[in-house]
Design a protein around this motif. Structure first.
Motif, short mmCIF file in Angstrom:
data_model
loop_
_atom_site.label_atom_id
_atom_site.label_comp_id
_atom_site.label_asym_id
_atom_site.label_seq_id
_atom_site.Cartn_x
_atom_site.Cartn_y
_atom_site.Cartn_z
N VAL A 88 0.84 -1.19 0.00
CA VAL A 88 0.00 0.00 0.00
C VAL A 88 0.88 1.24 0.00
N GLN A 89 0.46 2.21 -0.78
CA GLN A 89 1.14 3.51 -0.78
C GLN A 89 0.14 4.59 -0.45
N LEU A 90 0.58 5.57 0.32
CA LEU A 90 -0.28 6.67 0.74
C LEU A 90 0.33 7.99 0.28
N VAL A 91 -0.51 8.82 -0.30
CA VAL A 91 -0.06 10.13 -0.76
C VAL A 91 -0.98 11.19 -0.17
N GLU A 92 -0.40 12.06 0.63
CA GLU A 92 -1.17 13.11 1.28
C GLU A 92 -1.11 14.40 0.48
N SER A 93 -2.13 15.20 0.65
CA SER A 93 -2.13 16.54 0.06
C SER A 93 -2.96 17.44 0.95
N GLY A 94 -2.79 18.73 0.75
CA GLY A 94 -3.48 19.71 1.57
C GLY A 94 -2.55 20.25 2.62
N GLY A 95 -3.13 20.77 3.67
CA GLY A 95 -2.33 21.40 4.71
C GLY A 95 -1.98 22.82 4.33
N GLY A 96 -1.10 23.41 5.12
CA GLY A 96 -0.69 24.79 4.87
C GLY A 96 -0.77 25.61 6.14
N SER A 97 -0.88 26.90 5.95
CA SER A 97 -0.91 27.83 7.08
C SER A 97 -2.23 28.58 7.11
N VAL A 98 -2.73 28.80 8.31
CA VAL A 98 -4.01 29.48 8.47
C VAL A 98 -4.02 30.18 9.81
N GLN A 99 -4.83 31.18 9.94
CA GLN A 99 -4.98 31.85 11.22
C GLN A 99 -5.96 31.10 12.10
N SER A 100 -5.84 31.32 13.38
CA SER A 100 -6.73 30.70 14.35
C SER A 100 -8.19 30.96 13.98
N GLY A 101 -8.99 29.90 14.04
CA GLY A 101 -10.38 29.99 13.65
C GLY A 101 -10.64 29.64 12.21
N GLY A 102 -9.59 29.48 11.44
CA GLY A 102 -9.72 29.15 10.03
C GLY A 102 -9.92 27.68 9.78
N SER A 103 -9.96 27.32 8.50
CA SER A 103 -10.22 25.93 8.10
C SER A 103 -9.18 25.46 7.08
N LEU A 104 -8.92 24.18 7.12
CA LEU A 104 -8.06 23.53 6.14
C LEU A 104 -8.58 22.14 5.87
N GLY A 105 -8.23 21.60 4.70
CA GLY A 105 -8.60 20.24 4.38
C GLY A 105 -7.40 19.43 3.97
N LEU A 106 -7.39 18.17 4.36
CA LEU A 106 -6.33 17.25 4.00
C LEU A 106 -6.93 16.08 3.21
N SER A 107 -6.14 15.53 2.32
CA SER A 107 -6.55 14.34 1.57
C SER A 107 -5.45 13.30 1.65
N CYS A 108 -5.86 12.04 1.59
CA CYS A 108 -4.90 10.93 1.59
C CYS A 108 -5.39 9.89 0.59
N ALA A 109 -4.64 9.72 -0.48
CA ALA A 109 -4.99 8.74 -1.50
C ALA A 109 -4.20 7.47 -1.24
N ALA A 110 -4.90 6.34 -1.16
CA ALA A 110 -4.27 5.05 -0.91
C ALA A 110 -4.35 4.18 -2.15
N SER A 111 -3.28 3.51 -2.43
CA SER A 111 -3.25 2.67 -3.62
C SER A 111 -2.95 1.23 -3.24
N ARG A 112 -3.26 0.32 -4.18
CA ARG A 112 -2.83 -1.07 -4.09
C ARG A 112 -3.37 -1.83 -2.88
N TYR A 113 -4.64 -1.69 -2.60
CA TYR A 113 -5.23 -2.57 -1.62
C TYR A 113 -6.67 -2.83 -2.00
N SER A 114 -7.23 -3.92 -1.57
CA SER A 114 -8.61 -4.23 -1.89
C SER A 114 -9.33 -4.87 -0.71
#
Length: 125
Positions: free
Chosen positions: A2-28
């Protein structure tokens, strides 16, 4: 393997929002996916986990602010983070563990044997 690839993140001020993603491959198979984080000088902690069948767990510190979700067709997990606080600042990792239909997905890291490379989340006050 299995391989995992993350994306998203970054910098934000308090009270703000962010989203993260994680794509997983090669499993069933049935699996747990989880988000963990580690701040400098602190131990890695579980943030949220989700089972193939949709069962979720959250750390008390993020309940009501973070939402974990998944798109099984895309083998992708998401973490929507709202009302972010400076104490949420950390490197965030996604992780994978094989599971069974009736098992829970724990917030401790020991069952997880595959990890992403991490993505930084920084929240300024």
């Amino acid at each position: 393997q299995v391989q995992l690839v993350e994306s998203g993140g970054g910098s934000v001020q308090s009270g703000g929002s962010l989203g993260l993603s994680c794509a997983a491959s090669r499993y069933s198979s049935i699996r747990c996916l989880g988000w963990f984080r580690q701040a400098p000088g602190k131990e890695r902690e579980g943030v949220a986990t989700i089972h193939t069948y949709g069962r979720t767990k959250y750390a008390d510190s993020v309940k009501g602010r973070f939402t974990i979700s998944q798109d099984n067709a895309k083998n992708t997990m998401y973490l929507q983070m709202n009302n972010l606080k400076p104490e949420d600042t950390a490197m965030y990792y996604c992780a994978f563990a094989y599971s069974r239909a009736t098992w829970d997905c724990p917030l401790n890291s020991s069952p997880y044997n595959t990890w992403g490379q991490g993505t930084q989340v920084t929240v300024s006050s």
